[in-house]
Design an enzyme around this catalytic site. Structure first.
Site: not given
Ligand SMILES: Cc1cc2nc3c(=O)[nH]c(=O)nc-3n(C[C@H](O)[C@H](O)[C@H](O)COP(=O)(O)O)c2cc1C
Length: 304
Positions: A129, A264
């Site tokens: 994170c 995500g």
């Molecule tokens: C609103 C939001 C909340 C997220 N919360 C977490 C989380 O709690 N734990 C985590 O490991 N990644 C979290 N992520 C990261 C996503 O799991 C992912 O690694 C990242 O967004 C890239 O993938 P994407 O482009 O498909 O969203 C979050 C991402 C977003 C956009």
């Protein structure tokens, strides 16, 4: 359901290689259930800690070109309050991966134990994170700290352990190797890219936390590169994540070396149908290539 899509990650059986990424729709049983019903092969919960946590004040999420910028601050109800939510989803026979965070290796181990007690099929360690101090990327940037966390968790629980890495390091392979040498069963790559945005009229940073994590299409090439580099150096499955919005993106990650893909941000832009369209696209691609299973395309780009 197509047999071509059956996927195995560290002993978990997935009907297809798509998974919900942590933190997006993973905070309650009913939201996880919607993702399961939309066709995801597995779901990952919001990152949960030992104690409930409030997170940051608003604004916590903003839309930028080609993605989202977020600094939510890991709000969650605490693992113990999540048992009922997980039970409901498990009845659907879709693996539930519980994402956990902690502020020390002991914290991670306790969180892992609680997660298994409430029904986790696997754990994903959020050592990545980018916007909460003393956890996440502060741990995941240091191979020695990653080693300590993985060792403590592996000594405590008997479920597959995925380690989710941050791209905000000079050498992601070094961190992946440290995790795998200590027993990680899979690597998830990547979490968000540290980023910020400023509103020019008011001159203020847009996020209340000022700095947050960038996700969505903007980070896809970074994530593909990370998967490609990690795959060459580890002998456990790599789970690709970062900017997957359609089946072509998913196939690209698999060619780089991903055995499964997490989605995500695309859910915010395209809705939950994204799981079915990505799954169908992968299936058609594999069929057109006259292959028997999606795993046969994993890492093909490494041959050049
Ligand atoms: C609103 C939001 C909340 C997220 N919360 C977490 C989380 O709690 N734990 C985590 O490991 N990644 C979290 N992520 C990261 C996503 O799991 C992912 O690694 C990242 O967004 C890239 O993938 P994407 O482009 O498909 O969203 C979050 C991402 C977003 C956009």
């Amino acid at each position: 359901m197509s047999r071509r899509l059956l996927t195995e990650i560290a002993g978990l059986k997935l009907a297809n290689p798509t998974m919900l990424a942590a933190g997006v729709l993973g905070l309650t049983g009913s939201s996880l259930m919607r993702v399961v019903e939309a066709g995801a092969g597995a779901v990952v919960t919001k990152s949960l800690g030992l104690k409930p946590r409030e997170g940051y004040p608003n604004p916590t999420v903003i839309q930028v070109n080609c993605g989202l910028l977020n600094a939510i601050g890991l709000p969650n109800p605490g693992i113990r309050h999540f048992g009922e939510d997980i039970k409901e989803v498990k009845e659907k026979k879709v693996p539930v991966v519980v994402s956990i965070y902690g502020f020390s290796s002991e914290d991670f181990a306790r969180a892992a134990k609680s997660a298994v007690e409430v029904g986790a099929d696997a754990l994903e360690l959020n050592v990545s994170c980018p916007h909460v101090e003393e956890t996440g990327a502060e741990i995941g940037s240091d191979p020695e700290l990653v080693t300590q966390v993985v060792r403590e968790v592996k000594n405590t629980v008997d479920k597959p352990v995925f380690v989710k890495l941050t791209p905000n390091v000079a050498n992601i392979v070094e961190v992946a190797k440290a995790a795998v040498e200590t027993g990680a069963d899979a690597i998830t790559a990547i979490n968000t890219v540290r980023a910020m945005a400023i509103e020019i009229e008011t001159t203020r940073p847009l996020l209340a936390n000022k700095i947050g994590g960038l996700s969505g299409s903007a980070i896809k090439p970074v994530a593909v590169r990370c998967v490609y580099e990690i795959y060459r150096h580890v002998d456990v499955p790599v789970i690709g994540c970062g900017g997957i919005t359609d089946w072509r993106d998913a196939v690209e990650f698999m060619l780089a070396g991903a055995s499964a893909v997490q989605i995500g941000t695309a859910i915010a832009f395209k809705g939950l149908e994204v799981f079915k369209s990505v799954t169908k696209g992968i299936d058609t691609y594999v069929k057109k290539k006259r292959l028997g299973n999606a795993k046969e395309i994993v890492g093909l780009a490494q041959n050049f």
